[in-house]
Design a protein around this motif. Structure first.
Motif, PDB file in Angstrom:
ATOM      1  N   PHE A 181      31.531  36.021  29.778  1.00 27.36           N
ATOM      2  CA  PHE A 181      31.998  34.632  29.796  1.00 27.36           C
ATOM      3  C   PHE A 181      32.320  34.143  31.201  1.00 27.36           C
ATOM      4  O   PHE A 181      32.834  33.043  31.376  1.00 27.36           O
ATOM      5  CB  PHE A 181      33.200  34.468  28.855  1.00 27.36           C
ATOM      6  CG  PHE A 181      32.848  34.708  27.420  1.00 27.36           C
ATOM      7  CD1 PHE A 181      32.324  33.698  26.640  1.00 27.36           C
ATOM      8  CD2 PHE A 181      32.985  35.972  26.861  1.00 27.36           C
ATOM      9  CE1 PHE A 181      31.966  33.929  25.318  1.00 27.36           C
ATOM     10  CE2 PHE A 181      32.633  36.213  25.547  1.00 27.36           C
ATOM     11  CZ  PHE A 181      32.112  35.183  24.773  1.00 27.36           C
ATOM     12  N   ARG A 182      32.038  34.976  32.174  1.00 24.31           N
ATOM     13  CA  ARG A 182      32.187  34.628  33.596  1.00 24.31           C
ATOM     14  C   ARG A 182      33.588  34.140  33.970  1.00 24.31           C
ATOM     15  O   ARG A 182      33.750  33.221  34.775  1.00 24.31           O
ATOM     16  CB  ARG A 182      31.133  33.614  34.006  1.00 24.31           C
ATOM     17  CG  ARG A 182      29.729  34.173  33.939  1.00 24.31           C
ATOM     18  CD  ARG A 182      28.717  33.188  34.468  1.00 24.31           C
ATOM     19  NE  ARG A 182      27.414  33.799  34.640  1.00 24.31           N
ATOM     20  CZ  ARG A 182      26.480  33.857  33.694  1.00 24.31           C
ATOM     21  NH1 ARG A 182      26.726  33.366  32.495  1.00 24.31           N
ATOM     22  NH2 ARG A 182      25.316  34.428  33.944  1.00 24.31           N
ATOM     23  N   CYS A 183      34.590  34.749  33.355  1.00 22.19           N
ATOM     24  CA  CYS A 183      35.973  34.446  33.719  1.00 22.19           C
ATOM     25  C   CYS A 183      36.304  35.223  34.990  1.00 22.19           C
ATOM     26  O   CYS A 183      35.779  36.315  35.213  1.00 22.19           O
ATOM     27  CB  CYS A 183      36.929  34.862  32.606  1.00 22.19           C
ATOM     28  SG  CYS A 183      36.741  33.896  31.094  1.00 22.19           S
ATOM     29  N   ALA A 184      37.162  34.667  35.810  1.00 17.65           N
ATOM     30  CA  ALA A 184      37.600  35.345  37.030  1.00 17.65           C
ATOM     31  C   ALA A 184      38.681  36.358  36.672  1.00 17.65           C
ATOM     32  O   ALA A 184      39.731  35.987  36.136  1.00 17.65           O
ATOM     33  CB  ALA A 184      38.130  34.328  38.028  1.00 17.65           C
ATOM     34  N   GLU A 185      38.407  37.629  36.953  1.00 20.94           N
ATOM     35  CA  GLU A 185      39.336  38.699  36.570  1.00 20.94           C
ATOM     36  C   GLU A 185      40.731  38.491  37.140  1.00 20.94           C
ATOM     37  O   GLU A 185      41.726  38.751  36.468  1.00 20.94           O
ATOM     38  CB  GLU A 185      38.782  40.053  37.009  1.00 20.94           C
ATOM     39  CG  GLU A 185      39.609  41.218  36.518  1.00 20.94           C
ATOM     40  CD  GLU A 185      38.958  42.556  36.768  1.00 20.94           C
ATOM     41  OE1 GLU A 185      39.619  43.572  36.475  1.00 20.94           O
ATOM     42  OE2 GLU A 185      37.805  42.614  37.242  1.00 20.94           O
ATOM     43  N   GLU A 186      40.811  37.992  38.369  1.00 20.60           N
ATOM     44  CA  GLU A 186      42.113  37.802  38.994  1.00 20.60           C
ATOM     45  C   GLU A 186      42.945  36.708  38.318  1.00 20.60           C
ATOM     46  O   GLU A 186      44.148  36.620  38.526  1.00 20.60           O
ATOM     47  CB  GLU A 186      41.970  37.513  40.497  1.00 20.60           C
ATOM     48  CG  GLU A 186      41.221  36.256  40.839  1.00 20.60           C
ATOM     49  CD  GLU A 186      39.694  36.430  40.900  1.00 20.60           C
ATOM     50  OE1 GLU A 186      39.030  35.440  41.240  1.00 20.60           O
ATOM     51  OE2 GLU A 186      39.167  37.513  40.593  1.00 20.60           O
ATOM     52  N   GLU A 187      42.329  35.893  37.502  1.00 16.79           N
ATOM     53  CA  GLU A 187      43.053  34.840  36.783  1.00 16.79           C
ATOM     54  C   GLU A 187      43.485  35.281  35.381  1.00 16.79           C
ATOM     55  O   GLU A 187      44.126  34.514  34.669  1.00 16.79           O
ATOM     56  CB  GLU A 187      42.190  33.585  36.686  1.00 16.79           C
ATOM     57  CG  GLU A 187      41.925  32.957  38.045  1.00 16.79           C
ATOM     58  CD  GLU A 187      41.047  31.722  37.974  1.00 16.79           C
ATOM     59  OE1 GLU A 187      40.763  31.235  36.855  1.00 16.79           O
ATOM     60  OE2 GLU A 187      40.632  31.245  39.043  1.00 16.79           O
ATOM     61  N   LEU A 188      43.137  36.505  34.989  1.00 18.25           N
ATOM     62  CA  LEU A 188      43.471  37.014  33.663  1.00 18.25           C
ATOM     63  C   LEU A 188      44.686  37.922  33.734  1.00 18.25           C
ATOM     64  O   LEU A 188      44.857  38.668  34.696  1.00 18.25           O
ATOM     65  CB  LEU A 188      42.293  37.788  33.077  1.00 18.25           C
ATOM     66  CG  LEU A 188      40.981  37.024  32.944  1.00 18.25           C
ATOM     67  CD1 LEU A 188      39.878  37.963  32.472  1.00 18.25           C
ATOM     68  CD2 LEU A 188      41.133  35.842  32.008  1.00 18.25           C
ATOM     69  N   SER A 189      45.533  37.851  32.698  1.00 21.93           N
ATOM     70  CA  SER A 189      46.677  38.755  32.579  1.00 21.93           C
ATOM     71  C   SER A 189      46.954  38.933  31.088  1.00 21.93           C
ATOM     72  O   SER A 189      46.478  38.140  30.266  1.00 21.93           O
ATOM     73  CB  SER A 189      47.905  38.181  33.282  1.00 21.93           C
ATOM     74  OG  SER A 189      48.483  37.148  32.503  1.00 21.93           O
ATOM     75  N   PRO A 190      47.725  39.945  30.733  1.00 24.40           N
ATOM     76  CA  PRO A 190      48.055  40.127  29.311  1.00 24.40           C
ATOM     77  C   PRO A 190      48.751  38.909  28.695  1.00 24.40           C
ATOM     78  O   PRO A 190      48.653  38.673  27.495  1.00 24.40           O
ATOM     79  CB  PRO A 190      48.974  41.351  29.309  1.00 24.40           C
ATOM     80  CG  PRO A 190      48.566  42.113  30.523  1.00 24.40           C
ATOM     81  CD  PRO A 190      48.219  41.053  31.544  1.00 24.40           C
ATOM     82  N   ASP A 191      49.421  38.123  29.524  1.00 27.98           N
ATOM     83  CA  ASP A 191      50.123  36.933  29.034  1.00 27.98           C
ATOM     84  C   ASP A 191      49.236  35.698  28.963  1.00 27.98           C
ATOM     85  O   ASP A 191      49.667  34.655  28.460  1.00 27.98           O
ATOM     86  CB  ASP A 191      51.338  36.630  29.912  1.00 27.98           C
ATOM     87  CG  ASP A 191      52.398  37.708  29.803  1.00 27.98           C
ATOM     88  OD1 ASP A 191      52.528  38.322  28.719  1.00 27.98           O
ATOM     89  OD2 ASP A 191      53.094  37.953  30.804  1.00 27.98           O
ATOM     90  N   SER A 192      48.009  35.783  29.470  1.00 27.67           N
ATOM     91  CA  SER A 192      47.082  34.642  29.382  1.00 27.67           C
ATOM     92  C   SER A 192      46.753  34.362  27.926  1.00 27.67           C
ATOM     93  O   SER A 192      46.479  35.280  27.156  1.00 27.67           O
ATOM     94  CB  SER A 192      45.777  34.944  30.129  1.00 27.67           C
ATOM     95  OG  SER A 192      45.981  35.159  31.488  1.00 27.67           O
ATOM     96  N   THR A 193      46.786  33.096  27.553  1.00 28.31           N
ATOM     97  CA  THR A 193      46.426  32.719  26.187  1.00 28.31           C
ATOM     98  C   THR A 193      44.960  32.309  26.139  1.00 28.31           C
ATOM     99  O   THR A 193      44.331  32.090  27.177  1.00 28.31           O
ATOM    100  CB  THR A 193      47.279  31.528  25.705  1.00 28.31           C
ATOM    101  OG1 THR A 193      46.984  30.394  26.520  1.00 28.31           O
ATOM    102  CG2 THR A 193      48.765  31.849  25.721  1.00 28.31           C
TER     103      THR A 193
END
Length: 84
Positions: A16-28
């Motif tokens: 899905f080409r999401c930026a890994e650095e913008e993801l966290s366990p708290d991301s909805t």
């Protein structure tokens, strides 16, 4: 949670080409910004990758990546005899 979370992140980044650095366990799911079709595709990718049943109904805008990972880690894998 590491195994489930790494699966979730890997799918979001690679498919899905999401930026890994913008993801966290708290991301909805709302933070990840997948539209409804992409959420269904994400649910299918989760099931295909993990072998665990996962319904798109389990992905709401408020569902966090940590919750998805916890489900993956806790859910039993589908045995090969139950697959197509």
């Amino acid at each position: 949670m590491a195994t489930g979370y790494s699966t979730v992140v890997d799918i979001l980044v690679s498919e899905f080409r999401c930026a890994e650095e913008e993801l966290s366990p708290d991301s909805t799911m709302e933070n990840v910004d997948l539209d409804s079709l992409a959420q269904v595709e994400f649910a299918v990718a989760l099931e295909n990758r993990s072998g665990r049943p996962f319904s798109e109904d389990q992905l709401t805008l408020d569902t966090t990546l940590g919750e998805i990972a916890a489900f993956l880690d806790a859910a039993p894998a589908v045995s090969a005899s139950h697959e197509k």
